[in-house]
Design a protein around this motif. Sequence first.
Motif, mmCIF file in Angstrom:
data_model
loop_
_atom_site.group_PDB
_atom_site.id
_atom_site.type_symbol
_atom_site.label_atom_id
_atom_site.label_comp_id
_atom_site.label_asym_id
_atom_site.label_seq_id
_atom_site.Cartn_x
_atom_site.Cartn_y
_atom_site.Cartn_z
ATOM 1 N N ILE A 31 44.722 34.344 56.470
ATOM 2 C CA ILE A 31 43.620 34.481 55.514
ATOM 3 C C ILE A 31 44.105 35.147 54.229
ATOM 4 O O ILE A 31 43.801 34.696 53.120
ATOM 5 C CB ILE A 31 42.465 35.289 56.138
ATOM 6 N N VAL A 32 44.877 36.232 54.379
ATOM 7 C CA VAL A 32 45.397 36.946 53.211
ATOM 8 C C VAL A 32 46.320 36.047 52.396
ATOM 9 O O VAL A 32 46.246 35.995 51.163
ATOM 10 C CB VAL A 32 46.138 38.229 53.643
ATOM 11 N N THR A 33 47.189 35.315 53.091
ATOM 12 C CA THR A 33 48.120 34.411 52.410
ATOM 13 C C THR A 33 47.369 33.319 51.658
ATOM 14 O O THR A 33 47.696 33.000 50.507
ATOM 15 C CB THR A 33 49.082 33.775 53.426
ATOM 16 N N VAL A 38 45.251 30.807 46.731
ATOM 17 C CA VAL A 38 44.116 30.203 46.030
ATOM 18 C C VAL A 38 43.826 30.932 44.721
ATOM 19 O O VAL A 38 43.518 30.303 43.699
ATOM 20 C CB VAL A 38 42.857 30.201 46.930
ATOM 21 N N THR A 39 43.939 32.264 44.732
ATOM 22 C CA THR A 39 43.603 33.036 43.532
ATOM 23 C C THR A 39 44.702 33.006 42.476
ATOM 24 O O THR A 39 44.613 33.709 41.464
ATOM 25 C CB THR A 39 43.282 34.498 43.899
ATOM 26 N N GLY A 66 42.889 31.760 38.152
ATOM 27 C CA GLY A 66 42.718 32.643 39.302
ATOM 28 C C GLY A 66 43.100 34.072 38.967
ATOM 29 O O GLY A 66 44.012 34.317 38.168
ATOM 30 N N VAL A 67 42.419 35.029 39.597
ATOM 31 C CA VAL A 67 42.604 36.435 39.223
ATOM 32 C C VAL A 67 44.014 36.954 39.500
ATOM 33 O O VAL A 67 44.448 37.943 38.899
ATOM 34 C CB VAL A 67 41.575 37.339 39.940
ATOM 35 N N THR A 152 38.634 47.477 45.116
ATOM 36 C CA THR A 152 37.753 46.973 46.162
ATOM 37 C C THR A 152 38.609 46.357 47.266
ATOM 38 O O THR A 152 39.832 46.278 47.143
ATOM 39 C CB THR A 152 36.785 45.909 45.615
ATOM 40 N N VAL A 153 37.960 45.900 48.317
ATOM 41 C CA VAL A 153 38.689 45.291 49.429
ATOM 42 C C VAL A 153 39.456 44.057 48.963
ATOM 43 O O VAL A 153 40.608 43.840 49.338
ATOM 44 C CB VAL A 153 37.714 44.913 50.568
ATOM 45 N N THR A 154 38.823 43.251 48.124
ATOM 46 C CA THR A 154 39.472 42.024 47.649
ATOM 47 C C THR A 154 40.299 42.236 46.385
ATOM 48 O O THR A 154 41.052 41.351 45.984
ATOM 49 C CB THR A 154 38.420 40.933 47.374
#
Length: 214
Positions: A31-33, A38-39, A66-67, A152-154
């Motif tokens: 998920i992290v990868t 994606v970002t 993407g951020v 933040t978490v993200t």
Amino acid sequence: MRSVITRIKDNKKTTRILVSLATLSACLLAIVTAYQWVTRLNLNPDYRIGEVIDSLHGVNVYYNGGVNHVEERNTSADGYNIGLKYQCVEFVKRYYYERLGHRMPDSYGHAKDFFDGAVSHGELNSKRGLLQFRNAGTMPPGVGDLVVYRPTVTNPYGHVAIVSRIDFKQGSLEIIQQNAGPFSSTRETYPLIYKPSGTWQVASNRILGWLRKK
């Protein structure tokens, strides 16, 4: 015999737990990868990376996609580090450099590093060469102040923006930002609250405070 059977059952239970933990860890890593990948993409076909999408006092805000997307480092002609294109830090430092002629003594660091928790309200943040004020303190923000957001978490790096408008009568504050995300606005508005105790609070628990040139 019973103790042997019990040990076998315990071993099987331990194995199942370890397998479950390993599976969970693998899923979290995936998920992290995927998020990091994606970002880094430009998911908004309406804009191209590096396109001017806003400005304040003649200083442009550029679209970054993407951020977590990063272009090359932006530096002045004499080598002063302005930041990585087109991250949020790059915009606020470019604003202070171009608009106010300000060079930060420490020109590196993530957005969250711009607010020094050890600096008292209204005192000099020596790393940034700016006065530092805490949210919900006795000094209201002003246009041109550099706003610092907590991580933040993200977004473990935090965020920074510039105050672009204040309406004390209506009790609102607007910020302008770079790299808010491919579908996010360059502007955000928050309630600005004056309390009888003489303090001013921007109503967002993400905002740590703001920095200001002397």
